[in-house]
Design a protein around this motif. Structure first.
Motif, mmCIF file in Angstrom:
data_model
loop_
_atom_site.group_PDB
_atom_site.id
_atom_site.type_symbol
_atom_site.label_atom_id
_atom_site.label_comp_id
_atom_site.label_asym_id
_atom_site.label_seq_id
_atom_site.Cartn_x
_atom_site.Cartn_y
_atom_site.Cartn_z
ATOM 1 N N ILE A 37 8.106 7.629 -8.633
ATOM 2 C CA ILE A 37 6.763 7.066 -8.816
ATOM 3 C C ILE A 37 6.059 6.925 -7.468
ATOM 4 O O ILE A 37 6.643 6.470 -6.489
ATOM 5 N N GLY A 39 3.064 4.779 -6.216
ATOM 6 C CA GLY A 39 2.144 3.701 -6.555
ATOM 7 C C GLY A 39 0.816 3.915 -5.865
ATOM 8 O O GLY A 39 0.764 4.407 -4.730
ATOM 9 N N ASP A 80 1.341 5.730 -10.617
ATOM 10 C CA ASP A 80 1.117 4.407 -11.205
ATOM 11 C C ASP A 80 -0.075 3.787 -10.483
ATOM 12 O O ASP A 80 0.069 3.183 -9.419
ATOM 13 N N ALA A 97 4.261 -5.690 -6.579
ATOM 14 C CA ALA A 97 4.840 -5.132 -7.805
ATOM 15 C C ALA A 97 5.456 -3.756 -7.550
ATOM 16 O O ALA A 97 6.536 -3.437 -8.064
ATOM 17 N N PHE A 98 4.786 -2.942 -6.748
ATOM 18 C CA PHE A 98 5.356 -1.629 -6.405
ATOM 19 C C PHE A 98 6.675 -1.801 -5.641
ATOM 20 O O PHE A 98 7.648 -1.085 -5.886
ATOM 21 N N ASN A 100 8.805 -4.102 -5.868
ATOM 22 C CA ASN A 100 9.867 -4.571 -6.766
ATOM 23 C C ASN A 100 10.409 -3.480 -7.674
ATOM 24 O O ASN A 100 11.456 -3.672 -8.307
ATOM 25 N N ASN A 101 9.715 -2.351 -7.765
ATOM 26 C CA ASN A 101 10.138 -1.256 -8.646
ATOM 27 C C ASN A 101 10.927 -0.243 -7.828
ATOM 28 O O ASN A 101 10.360 0.456 -6.985
ATOM 29 N N PRO A 102 12.238 -0.125 -8.045
ATOM 30 C CA PRO A 102 13.042 0.795 -7.223
ATOM 31 C C PRO A 102 12.665 2.255 -7.401
ATOM 32 O O PRO A 102 13.025 3.086 -6.563
ATOM 33 N N ASN A 103 11.938 2.594 -8.465
ATOM 34 C CA ASN A 103 11.519 3.981 -8.683
ATOM 35 C C ASN A 103 10.252 4.350 -7.911
ATOM 36 O O ASN A 103 9.861 5.515 -7.893
ATOM 37 N N VAL A 104 9.606 3.362 -7.291
ATOM 38 C CA VAL A 104 8.434 3.643 -6.468
ATOM 39 C C VAL A 104 8.911 4.070 -5.086
ATOM 40 O O VAL A 104 9.487 3.280 -4.340
#
Length: 389
Positions: A37, A39, A80, A97-98, A100-104
């Motif tokens: 992802i 962001g 995203d 928020a980005f 915190n998302n390991p896929n970003v």
């Protein structure tokens, strides 16, 4: 004959098994797609929403092209996008928020320089590679404090130097500068005065949110001890068009020069007021005027066509967003794992011919667009053209 028939059937059966196994393997591979992802913290509403929307469109188009090319193997990019409304507090929430998302794997930020400055500590602490599309050079300075922030887009000093060459060539000595009282506008004020000489420049500021700049333009023209011979407009596109119209209404007859931040739509609003205006920007804005003699030029022409075909018209800033995606894609190609640390390290030594122009990032300079990317454009018959065309 029977042995030959038996061998043939066996061969056919074996081939069928191989094809069947291949099909199964292909299905398994298809299920192993790794989503990566990007962001995007953008101005999708508010005074610079047109730029934010152009960035979003460019990011989506370039991501689609990268995915279709297959250069990332089983990795697929996904965008995203989040709206910051030109509010740095919202940017802080979005980037958190980005993080915190390991896929970003990385974050792209829009034109709001204050937003980038607000999140700088967060992206450093959370180790999130961040590519800023804001024109202000301050977003990546000082480099020792902005190890995780990079920038794509023209720099104030480069723009001012190019504008100064045009103004000096026209032998204009007394210059009026209309600029925005934000981080980039203040950089422009310092750069223009440095390039032209402080005593030659009279300046008036406007707020980035102003929808009427006529009073500011009248003030600018009245404040100079001697009549202003040329006007430099250091604002985004909508205000630049308003400034040109206000100058015309105030009776100004001299040349008008736009900083690259004014590069919006290919076709200009207020054709009569902007006709003949000069702007310094990247070649991509008018790439249909350019003959493709190199692979890089051919790629820029194709990008121009693809963006125009998909969205109906071209927007100048779009190539910066596309180059941000390419920068991340290049890093992913060189990294065996999707690691933010690895992406940051690779981005910090990025060197490629982007859609915006040559891009070179070093550990000492996180602003990648080279001055050679800039060219001189002129407004003719309601659209931007190469000045030499």
């Amino acid at each position: 004959m029977r042995p030959i028939r038996s061998v043939t059937l066996s061969a056919l059966t074996a081939a069928a098994l191989v094809l069947s196994a291949s099909a199964c393997q292909s299905g398994e591979d298809a299920g192993d797609v790794e989503e990566v992802i990007i962001g995007a913290d953008l101005e999708l509403s508010g005074p610079t929403a047109a730029i934010g929307e152009a960035y979003r469109r460019a990011l989506e188009l370039k991501i689609s092209q990268v995915n279709d090319s297959g250069i990332l193997g089983n990795r697929k990019l996904r965008l995203d996008p989040k709206d910051n409304r030109s509010d740095s507090s919202r940017s802080l929430t979005n980037v958190g928020a980005f993080a915190n998302n390991p896929n970003v794997a990385a974050v792209v930020m829009g034109t709001c320089a204050e937003c980038v400055e607000r999140v700088a500590e967060t992206v450093k602490d959370r180790r999130v590679p961040t590519i800023a599309l804001a024109p202000a050079g301050g977003v990546v300075a000082p480099v020792k404090d902005r190890q995780w922030v990079f920038k794509i887009g023209p720099n104030a000093a480069d723009n001012a130097a190019a504008l100064a060459r045009e103004i000096n060539a026209a032998k204009k000595k007394r210059v009026g500068l209309l600029y925005t009282n934000d981080l980039y506008g203040k950089e422009g004020l310092a750069a223009i005065r440095g390039a032209l000489g402080e005593s030659n420049v009279t300046a008036t500021a406007v707020r980035p949110t102003d929808t009427d700049v006529s009073q500011a333009m009248e003030t600018l023209l009245a404040e100079s001890a001697e009549p202003v011979e040329a006007i430099v407009v250091w604002t985004f596109a909508e205000q630049a068009a308003l400034a040109a119209a206000s100058a015309q209404q105030a009776g100004f007859k001299g040349p008008i020069y736009f900083d690259g931040a004014a590069a919006g739509d290919l076709f200009l609003a207020g054709q009569k007021a902007t006709n003949g205006a000069t702007m310094v920007f990247t070649q991509t804005m008018v790439i249909d005027d350019v003959i493709a003699t190199t692979p890089a030029t051919a790629a820029r022409k194709q990008w121009f066509r693809d963006y125009t075909a998909k969205y109906g018209s071209y927007y100048g800033f779009s190539s910066f967003a596309a180059d941000a995606v390419q920068m991340v894609a290049n890093a992913l190609q060189q990294s065996s794992t999707v690691s933010r640390d690895s992406i940051r390290s690779i981005v910090e030594t990025s060197q490629f011919d982007g859609l915006s122009g040559p891009i070179r990032i070093t550990p000492d300079n996180h602003s990648g667009l080279m001055p050679q990317a800039l060219t001189v454009l002129v407004a003719r018959n309601g659209r931007w053209r190469l000045a030499t065309g």
